[in-house]
Design an enzyme around this catalytic site. Structure first.
Site, short mmCIF file in Angstrom:
data_model
loop_
_atom_site.label_atom_id
_atom_site.label_comp_id
_atom_site.label_asym_id
_atom_site.label_seq_id
_atom_site.Cartn_x
_atom_site.Cartn_y
_atom_site.Cartn_z
N ARG A 189 14.19 0.35 5.11
CA ARG A 189 13.53 -0.92 4.79
C ARG A 189 12.05 -0.63 4.52
NH1 ARG A 189 17.90 -2.59 3.89
NH2 ARG A 189 19.00 -4.32 4.87
N HIS A 245 16.42 -0.45 -4.89
CA HIS A 245 17.34 -0.71 -3.77
C HIS A 245 18.79 -0.36 -4.17
CE1 HIS A 245 17.66 -3.06 0.21
NE2 HIS A 245 18.74 -2.29 0.08
#
Ligand code: NAP
Length: 314
Positions: free
Chosen positions: A229, A277
């Site tokens: 993250r 991502h």
């Protein structure tokens, strides 16, 4: 008749429909209903919600829920948004997801080990500039996080001949990986790794973990991969450390705000590779099988797989 399963998402309709089809195929005996199509009675009766970025108000409207199954592995947003009184949360733990992440970690570790960013730069300048080959056995890869994803990444890396060390909250003993924990363990891992791979969950303890001080503890010329993250790394601090040339390169797949802001210095930084991502997307068919298995077990025995520990945040 068994109570319906609620499917609660903020996905776009097309994506939600695809997921519904796959989930229904994996659970032909269940009645899976999108939240918006459920009657008041069905909302009261549902014992399980399958969720993907749900609106917390929708989850709260399911008053009879016993537990919640997330379609994602990372649940920090869900935990935060649903609050402490929500029913137990089961996150996705899928060997296929771990395999995909292990593959990504190996691929991007090779990218760094084989100096691909430097060769891309020398090609752009029309420069013939061979670099010394570094054997994997001479390189130490430090894994931050030794969970479902970190363990599989460690296995792939050791198989490929890299020296691997890993850091986790609780101490572990593993045959081929040097294991570390605590602040001292983090210091030791940072200061002795040529490549750091971040696979930690985002929690109150890990938010902002990699500050300028910690990044400066890494050896001169080391590199970093973040597949966990964005907020685990202090972005401005990372830019400073890259600008100073202390770190050689960062491969970043995750960012505090996604999609990454157009104004972000990461886009054009010569020492940064930006990925949108994509390191380990969920594979719907295997995820649906895992969810179906967990629901079938609960219906049969009342047992849940390990649930998210709210005090730890993962
Ligand atoms: P996991 O099984 O829960 O493992 C988490 C690991 O981190 C564990 O080893 C845990 O230690 C360690 N840890 C947690 N807090 C820590 C702390 N404060 N200090 C030291 N170690 C700590 O999680 P996972 O399934 O491997 O997934 C990790 C993360 O990857 C997810 O949370 C998600 O954010 C991210 N992810 C990213 C993608 C992508 O496409 N980029 C895809 C899937 C997941 P213990 O072993 O002691 O518990």
């Amino acid at each position: 008749m068994i109570p319906p399963l609620a499917f609660v998402t903020r996905l776009d309709v097309e994506e939600e429909t695809i997921w519904l089809e796959i989930l229904r195929r994996a659970m032909p005996d269940e009645r899976i209903l999108p939240f918006r199509d459920m009657t008041e009675e069905e909302r009261r009766l549902a014992e399980i919600a399958i969720v993907a970025n749900p609106d917390p108000a929708d989850v709260a409207a399911l008053s009879g829920l016993s537990w919640i199954h997330s379609l994602w592995a990372g649940v920090e947003r869900l935990v935060l948004e649903l609050g402490s009184t929500a029913p137990p949360i089961v996150r996705l733990v899928d060997p296929e997801l771990s395999r995909v992440m292990g593959e990504a970690v190996l691929a991007w570790t090779y990218y760094l080990q084989r100096d691909m960013p430097a060769y891309r730069a020398s090609q752009a300048e029309g420069r013939w500039a061979p670099r010394e080959y570094r054997h994997p056995s001479e390189m130490s890869v430090g894994l931050l996080g030794l969970g479902a994803l970190g363990m599989e990444a460690g296995r792939r890396l050791t198989e490929a001949g890299f020296r691997v060390q890993g850091w986790s909250r609780s101490p572990k003993a593993l045959p081929d990986i040097v294991t570390l924990s605590g602040e001292e363990g983090l210091d030791s891992l940072l200061s002795t790794s040529d490549i750091i791979v971040c696979l930690l969950p985002l929690t109150t303890d890990t938010r902002g973990l990699l500050t300028v001080d910690r990044l400066m503890r890494m050896p001169q010329g080391a590199s970093l991969i973040n597949f966990a993250r964005g907020a685990i790394i202090v972005a401005d601090d990372l830019i400073r450390v890259l600008d100073r040339g202390h770190l050689d390169h960062a491969v970043l797949d995750v960012f505090e705000k996604e999609p990454l802001d157009q104004a972000s210095p990461f886009w054009s930084h010569p020492r940064v590779t930006v990925l949108p991502h994509v390191s380990a997307p969920t594979t719907p068919s295997s995820a649906a099988r895992i969810v179906a298995g967990n629901i079938a077990t609960w219906r049969r025995t009342g047992a849940l797989p390990q649930t998210v520990d709210r005090s730890r945040g993962y």
